[in-house]
Design a protein around this motif. Sequence first.
Motif, PDB file in Angstrom:
ATOM      1  N   SER A 184       0.515  -1.263  -0.030  1.00  0.00           N
ATOM      2  CA  SER A 184       0.022  -0.007  -0.601  1.00  0.00           C
ATOM      3  C   SER A 184       0.819   1.525  -0.006  1.00  0.00           C
ATOM      4  N   SER A 220      -2.842   7.904   0.090  1.00  0.00           N
ATOM      5  CA  SER A 220      -2.990   7.338  -1.258  1.00  0.00           C
ATOM      6  C   SER A 220      -3.154   8.753  -1.766  1.00  0.00           C
ATOM      7  N   THR A 279      -1.113   0.285  -7.218  1.00  0.00           N
ATOM      8  CA  THR A 279      -2.227   0.603  -6.739  1.00  0.00           C
ATOM      9  C   THR A 279      -2.240   2.241  -7.580  1.00  0.00           C
ATOM     10  N   VAL A 308      -2.241  -3.310   3.950  1.00  0.00           N
ATOM     11  CA  VAL A 308      -3.617  -3.717   3.544  1.00  0.00           C
ATOM     12  C   VAL A 308      -3.622  -4.938   4.213  1.00  0.00           C
TER      13      VAL A 308
END
Length: 176
Positions: A40, A44, A112, A133
């Motif tokens: 991850s 984000s 991602t 994650v």
Amino acid sequence: MRAIRVASAALLGVTALTFTAPAAFAGDRDDHGITPFAFSVQPSTIAAGGQVSLLLKREGGCRGKATVTSGVFDTVTIAPGQSSATAMVDWDARPGAVYDVTFSCGGASGSTGLTIAGGRPDGPTPVPLQRGVRAGVGGSAGGFDLKEIGLGTALIAGSVGAAWYMTRRRAASEES
């Protein structure tokens, strides 16, 4: 005539069950590949010039060094035995753009998204180190919510009960 009523009640029950089924097959994953390791990017969403943590959970199969690449920061290597690294987002990253961040290890790779927010930070942004994650739990990481289960059961029981009551009421009125 009775067969039509029974079929209607059965169809109503199946419809109610269909609408209460979990959305496990929704396909809303944002990683572009299934890997034997979890990964991850935290956070984000970040402003241009900010610092992100690149997190790697090695228990799934990544034993050697991992490489993290993106068009918005320099290539980062996570050494064997380490589970995270940091990267500085380029100052010329386009606000609102989503950049792919690709994790590669042991011949497997997955991606991602990293979203660039508007504005620029005054300095390096401290990023709290979080766990990676929860891969493989299928959205059940929070456990069972008894309120939702109870509400779903009540809706199903109510629809089946209403169908049964309406069927019995019609049958009684036709017999009279």
